[in-house]
Design a protein around this motif. Structure first.
Motif, short mmCIF file in Angstrom:
data_model
loop_
_atom_site.label_atom_id
_atom_site.label_comp_id
_atom_site.label_asym_id
_atom_site.label_seq_id
_atom_site.Cartn_x
_atom_site.Cartn_y
_atom_site.Cartn_z
N ASN A 103 0.66 -1.28 0.04
CA ASN A 103 0.00 0.08 0.29
C ASN A 103 0.81 1.55 0.11
O ASN A 103 0.59 2.06 0.74
N PRO A 104 2.11 1.69 -1.77
CA PRO A 104 2.86 2.58 -0.60
C PRO A 104 1.80 3.61 -1.02
O PRO A 104 1.92 5.11 -0.68
N CYS A 105 1.23 3.59 -2.18
CA CYS A 105 0.41 4.87 -2.57
C CYS A 105 -0.72 5.68 -1.73
O CYS A 105 -0.70 6.48 -1.59
N CYS A 106 -1.16 4.33 -0.40
CA CYS A 106 -2.43 4.50 0.55
C CYS A 106 -1.14 5.60 1.25
O CYS A 106 -1.65 6.38 1.30
N SER A 107 -0.20 4.59 1.60
CA SER A 107 0.36 5.64 3.06
C SER A 107 0.41 7.13 2.20
O SER A 107 1.06 8.06 2.91
N SER A 108 1.41 7.14 0.56
CA SER A 108 1.95 9.02 0.23
C SER A 108 0.60 9.84 1.09
O SER A 108 0.95 10.57 1.34
N ALA A 109 -0.29 9.65 0.49
CA ALA A 109 -1.45 10.21 0.13
C ALA A 109 -1.74 10.42 2.33
O ALA A 109 -1.94 11.63 2.48
N LYS A 110 -1.81 9.58 2.96
CA LYS A 110 -1.97 9.53 4.21
C LYS A 110 -0.21 10.47 5.05
O LYS A 110 -1.14 10.95 6.44
N ASN A 111 0.80 10.11 4.77
CA ASN A 111 1.85 11.03 5.13
C ASN A 111 1.40 12.16 5.17
O ASN A 111 1.95 13.08 5.89
N ALA A 112 0.59 12.88 3.50
CA ALA A 112 0.62 13.92 3.84
C ALA A 112 -0.73 14.82 4.61
O ALA A 112 -0.36 15.95 5.01
N ASP A 116 7.42 8.66 15.28
CA ASP A 116 7.49 7.72 15.39
C ASP A 116 6.40 7.38 16.97
O ASP A 116 6.35 7.07 17.50
N ALA A 117 5.44 8.62 16.97
CA ALA A 117 4.33 8.78 17.62
C ALA A 117 3.65 7.52 16.98
O ALA A 117 3.51 7.12 16.08
N ILE A 118 2.51 6.72 18.07
CA ILE A 118 1.80 6.10 17.70
C ILE A 118 0.97 5.74 16.52
O ILE A 118 0.88 4.78 15.98
N PRO A 119 0.35 7.12 16.56
CA PRO A 119 -0.81 7.41 15.23
C PRO A 119 0.15 6.89 14.26
O PRO A 119 -0.18 6.90 12.70
N ASN A 120 1.18 7.44 14.08
CA ASN A 120 2.38 7.57 13.03
C ASN A 120 2.91 6.35 11.94
O ASN A 120 3.93 6.34 11.43
N GLN A 121 3.09 4.71 13.23
CA GLN A 121 4.07 4.14 13.35
C GLN A 121 3.91 3.75 11.93
O GLN A 121 4.05 2.47 11.69
N THR A 122 2.57 3.27 11.28
CA THR A 122 1.97 2.17 10.42
C THR A 122 2.44 3.30 9.05
O THR A 122 2.15 3.23 7.84
N LEU A 123 3.08 4.22 8.80
CA LEU A 123 3.26 5.15 7.79
C LEU A 123 4.06 4.74 7.10
O LEU A 123 5.08 3.90 7.65
N ARG A 124 4.11 4.49 5.91
CA ARG A 124 5.32 4.20 4.67
C ARG A 124 5.72 4.97 3.74
O ARG A 124 4.42 6.18 3.60
N GLY A 125 6.38 4.47 2.91
CA GLY A 125 6.62 5.70 1.54
C GLY A 125 7.79 6.59 1.87
O GLY A 125 8.03 7.01 0.63
N PHE A 126 7.97 6.87 2.99
CA PHE A 126 9.41 7.75 3.47
C PHE A 126 10.64 7.32 2.33
O PHE A 126 11.31 8.21 1.78
N ASN A 127 10.67 5.70 2.13
CA ASN A 127 12.03 6.05 0.84
C ASN A 127 11.18 6.42 -1.17
O ASN A 127 12.83 6.89 -1.30
N VAL A 128 10.46 6.93 -0.88
CA VAL A 128 9.74 7.05 -1.95
C VAL A 128 10.41 8.69 -2.02
O VAL A 128 11.24 9.36 -2.61
N HIS A 185 -1.17 13.92 7.56
CA HIS A 185 -0.65 13.56 9.21
C HIS A 185 0.60 14.83 9.30
O HIS A 185 0.83 14.54 9.86
N ASP A 186 1.14 15.19 7.98
CA ASP A 186 2.45 16.09 7.99
C ASP A 186 1.49 17.13 8.59
O ASP A 186 1.39 18.37 9.17
#
Length: 280
Positions: free
Chosen positions: A11-20, A46-58, A22-23
């Motif tokens: 789910n990298p695409c899902c994570s990328s949208a979620k990252n924005a 490293d906060a609990i709500p952000n520990q499922t975020l992915r896609g930082f490598n992108v 959460h930021d």
């Protein structure tokens, strides 16, 4: 750069949208969610709500390529916004023009994310307050919640809804009983590893099915079900469900642009990070 090649893993695409999302809700859209923790500071990442975020490598790969071509020009916060747009587009979502010119923040504090991000357990009153505090409207709340058309949720986040909603071993009455029974088959008590689809059947594609599911009282999180507890958000849910998402794509792009203006740093504020995980 063919950005499609960078999207690997679950789910990298899902994570990328979620990252924005959460930021922007913490200190504004300043890339603070990208910063890594140090010995002296636990960062948002490293906060609990952000520990499922992915896609930082992108983000890191795009930043590295840009620094080679035009060093010190494109901020990590702009890259985060652009990658979120492209990720949504790749799975059938809308295109929107991303305003650029943001600068990167230098502060990232885990507790701010822990206490200020909209919670999957939140009721509609709290959600409306949190969105209003960032300058977003009730419509934006209904629209951006539609981002749950993609992605997954962990069983731990719905355990109380299923097994102990009021502390009496009961199930949340706002949840469709048949759906609750299905979820209980997947999420046994104490199960912390299993994940379930937020939009069953189309959790990897960007569509309006989320609203049909919520309208049927099958929203996975309490915050999804909460959309039925307010007249404006309920009307939006029912309208998109009834019209096969006739305005959802356009609305989503407009709300993402609006969200992208939250607390931006410009001019001499902040910096343009050389690497997105660390301040200069």
């Amino acid at each position: 750069m063919a950005i499609q090649k960078l999207f690997v893993g679950p789910n990298p695409c899902c994570s990328s949208a979620k990252n924005a999302f959460h930021d922007c809700f913490i200190r504004g859209c300043d890339g603070s969610v990208l910063l890594s923790s140090t010995k002296k500071n636990q960062a948002e990442k490293d906060a609990i709500p952000n520990q499922t975020l992915r896609g930082f490598n992108v983000i890191d790969a795009v930043k590295s390529a840009l620094e080679k071509k035009c060093p010190g020009v494109v901020s990590c916060s702009d890259i985060l916004a652009l990658v979120a747009r492209d990720a949504v587009l790749m799975i059938g979502g809308p295109h929107w023009d991303v305003p650029t010119g943001r600068r990167d923040g230098r502060v990232s504090i885990a507790n701010e994310a822990l206490f200020n991000l909209p919670s999957p357990f939140a009721n509609i009153t709290v959600l409306k307050q949190q969105f209003s505090a960032t300058g977003l409207s009730v419509k934006d709340l209904a629209v951006l919640s539609g981002g749950h058309t993609i992605g997954i949720g962990h069983c731990t986040l719905i355990s109380n809804r299923l097994y102990n909603f009021t502390g009496k071993g009961d199930t949340d009455p706002s949840l469709d009983p048949r759906y609750a029974a299905q979820l209980k088959k997947k999420c046994k008590p104490g199960n912390s590893n299993t994940v379930v689809e937020m939009d069953p059947g189309s959790f990897k594609s960007f569509d309006e099915d989320y609203y049909t599911i919520v309208a049927k009282r099958r929203g996975l999180f309490q915050s999804d079900s909460a959309l039925l507890d307010d007249a404006e958000t309920r009307d939006y849910v029912r309208f998109q469900s009834r019209t096969q998402g006739s305005t959802f794509a356009q609305d989503f792009g407009e709300s993402m642009v609006k969200m992208g203006y939250i607390g931006v740093l410009t001019g001499k504020q902040g910096e343009i990070r050389k690497r997105c995980a660390v301040v200069n």
